[in-house]
Write a protein that holds these residues in place. Structure first.
Motif, mmCIF file in Angstrom:
data_model
loop_
_atom_site.group_PDB
_atom_site.id
_atom_site.type_symbol
_atom_site.label_atom_id
_atom_site.label_comp_id
_atom_site.label_asym_id
_atom_site.label_seq_id
_atom_site.Cartn_x
_atom_site.Cartn_y
_atom_site.Cartn_z
ATOM 1 N N ALA A 49 0.846 -1.224 0.029
ATOM 2 C CA ALA A 49 0.246 0.111 -0.086
ATOM 3 C C ALA A 49 0.901 1.310 0.123
ATOM 4 C CB ALA A 49 -0.883 -0.121 1.100
ATOM 5 N N LEU A 50 1.910 1.331 0.792
ATOM 6 C CA LEU A 50 2.980 2.402 0.741
ATOM 7 C C LEU A 50 3.239 2.698 -0.628
ATOM 8 C CD1 LEU A 50 4.749 1.937 4.169
ATOM 9 C CD2 LEU A 50 2.816 3.580 3.513
ATOM 10 N N VAL A 51 3.872 1.698 -1.339
ATOM 11 C CA VAL A 51 4.497 1.753 -2.621
ATOM 12 C C VAL A 51 3.621 2.398 -3.587
ATOM 13 C CG1 VAL A 51 5.560 0.554 -4.649
ATOM 14 C CG2 VAL A 51 6.380 0.129 -2.265
ATOM 15 N N VAL A 52 2.289 1.737 -3.517
ATOM 16 C CA VAL A 52 1.355 1.867 -4.703
ATOM 17 C C VAL A 52 0.959 3.352 -4.387
ATOM 18 C CG1 VAL A 52 -1.052 1.508 -5.262
ATOM 19 C CG2 VAL A 52 0.529 -0.279 -5.093
ATOM 20 N N THR A 53 0.772 3.778 -3.116
ATOM 21 C CA THR A 53 0.411 5.074 -2.777
ATOM 22 C C THR A 53 1.466 6.511 -3.273
ATOM 23 O OG1 THR A 53 -1.226 4.403 -0.964
ATOM 24 C CG2 THR A 53 -0.384 6.721 -0.883
ATOM 25 N N ALA A 54 2.764 6.006 -2.846
ATOM 26 C CA ALA A 54 3.895 6.733 -2.992
ATOM 27 C C ALA A 54 4.053 6.946 -4.804
ATOM 28 C CB ALA A 54 5.186 6.379 -2.692
ATOM 29 N N SER A 62 -5.284 7.231 -4.421
ATOM 30 C CA SER A 62 -5.126 5.932 -4.286
ATOM 31 C C SER A 62 -5.648 5.527 -2.904
ATOM 32 C CB SER A 62 -3.602 5.814 -4.043
ATOM 33 O OG SER A 62 -3.476 4.332 -3.509
ATOM 34 N N MET A 63 -6.494 4.481 -3.167
ATOM 35 C CA MET A 63 -7.143 3.839 -2.060
ATOM 36 C C MET A 63 -6.520 2.492 -1.529
ATOM 37 S SD MET A 63 -9.819 5.763 -1.488
ATOM 38 C CE MET A 63 -10.957 4.534 -0.833
ATOM 39 N N ALA A 64 -5.189 2.446 -1.869
ATOM 40 C CA ALA A 64 -4.743 1.259 -1.636
ATOM 41 C C ALA A 64 -4.330 1.101 0.142
ATOM 42 C CB ALA A 64 -3.271 1.250 -2.073
ATOM 43 N N GLY A 65 -4.717 2.174 0.791
ATOM 44 C CA GLY A 65 -4.452 2.116 2.237
ATOM 45 C C GLY A 65 -5.581 1.304 2.618
ATOM 46 N N VAL A 66 -6.740 1.195 2.279
ATOM 47 C CA VAL A 66 -7.988 0.711 2.689
ATOM 48 C C VAL A 66 -7.635 -1.140 2.798
ATOM 49 C CG1 VAL A 66 -10.207 -0.087 1.986
ATOM 50 C CG2 VAL A 66 -9.493 2.081 1.817
ATOM 51 N N ILE A 67 -6.839 -1.626 2.043
ATOM 52 C CA ILE A 67 -6.552 -3.091 2.028
ATOM 53 C C ILE A 67 -5.780 -3.401 3.326
ATOM 54 C CG2 ILE A 67 -5.304 -5.197 0.986
ATOM 55 C CD1 ILE A 67 -7.758 -3.516 -0.726
ATOM 56 N N PRO A 68 -4.766 -2.687 3.916
ATOM 57 C CA PRO A 68 -4.287 -3.217 5.117
ATOM 58 C C PRO A 68 -5.162 -2.934 6.228
ATOM 59 C CG PRO A 68 -2.939 -1.641 3.973
ATOM 60 C CD PRO A 68 -4.046 -1.794 3.230
ATOM 61 N N LEU A 69 -6.056 -1.873 6.032
ATOM 62 C CA LEU A 69 -6.845 -1.635 6.975
ATOM 63 C C LEU A 69 -8.089 -2.912 7.249
ATOM 64 C CD1 LEU A 69 -7.867 2.304 7.003
ATOM 65 C CD2 LEU A 69 -6.756 0.943 8.921
ATOM 66 N N PRO A 90 -7.185 11.046 15.491
ATOM 67 C CA PRO A 90 -6.744 11.872 14.711
ATOM 68 C C PRO A 90 -5.998 11.494 13.304
ATOM 69 C CG PRO A 90 -6.246 12.657 16.727
ATOM 70 C CD PRO A 90 -6.836 11.085 16.973
ATOM 71 N N ASP A 91 -6.543 12.352 12.254
ATOM 72 C CA ASP A 91 -6.168 11.687 11.010
ATOM 73 C C ASP A 91 -4.710 12.249 10.851
ATOM 74 O OD1 ASP A 91 -6.130 10.589 8.390
ATOM 75 O OD2 ASP A 91 -7.132 12.707 7.390
ATOM 76 N N ASN A 92 -3.924 11.394 10.743
ATOM 77 C CA ASN A 92 -2.359 11.436 10.210
ATOM 78 C C ASN A 92 -1.631 10.333 10.091
ATOM 79 O OD1 ASN A 92 -1.201 10.683 12.629
ATOM 80 N ND2 ASN A 92 -1.174 12.590 13.567
ATOM 81 N N SER A 93 -0.631 10.199 9.440
ATOM 82 C CA SER A 93 -0.009 8.759 8.884
ATOM 83 C C SER A 93 0.171 8.073 10.179
ATOM 84 C CB SER A 93 0.970 8.919 8.075
ATOM 85 O OG SER A 93 2.002 9.790 8.796
ATOM 86 N N ALA A 94 0.693 8.640 11.405
ATOM 87 C CA ALA A 94 1.129 7.667 12.445
ATOM 88 C C ALA A 94 -0.004 7.208 13.105
ATOM 89 C CB ALA A 94 1.558 8.872 13.457
ATOM 90 N N MET A 95 -1.265 7.752 12.889
ATOM 91 C CA MET A 95 -2.547 6.923 13.363
ATOM 92 C C MET A 95 -2.870 5.705 12.492
ATOM 93 S SD MET A 95 -3.441 7.795 16.342
ATOM 94 C CE MET A 95 -2.008 8.774 16.932
ATOM 95 N N PHE A 96 -2.398 6.013 11.197
ATOM 96 C CA PHE A 96 -2.814 4.848 10.038
ATOM 97 C C PHE A 96 -1.796 3.727 10.559
ATOM 98 C CE2 PHE A 96 -1.284 2.962 6.208
ATOM 99 C CZ PHE A 96 -2.384 2.270 5.956
#
Length: 109
Positions: free
Chosen positions: A38-43, A50-57, A71-77
């Protein structure tokens, strides 16, 4: 560092296998691969849509969905995915031990 836990004297990989079981560790590996993908596809996506982050969630649900409301940030993801994967791997390990034990009464661990 010798790779052993000073409290029990057992190597760290052995303690992880005892806690999560082989299937739990495989699940953690799959979650790590999905997060990396997901990180590679999003980058690589220049549009920012990109909605690739949905798959790991979804792979680490329901635990990750509970922590996603923070709160919405990458550390919370990353935290949501890590906590969800760890909780699910612990449950997989517990179920594996219970099924391996079968009908025998086991220790209350």
């Amino acid at each position: 560092m010798t790779g052993t836990d000073s409290a029990s004297g057992r190597p760290v990989p052995r303690r992880l296998r005892d806690h999560f079981g082989v299937l739990g560790l495989v699940y953690l590996g799959v979650c790590a691969v999905l997060l990396g993908w997901a990180l590679v596809v999003t980058a690589a996506d220049s549009s920012g849509e990109s909605m690739a982050g949905v798959i790991p969630l979804l792979a680490t649900a329901p635990g990750s969905l509970v922590f996603l409301v923070l709160p919405d940030n990458s550390a919370m993801f990353f935290g949501a995915v890590a906590i969800g994967a760890g909780a699910n791997a612990a449950i997989i390990g517990w179920c594996t031990r219970a099924l391996r034990r079968g009908g025998r009464p086991g220790s209350a661990s």
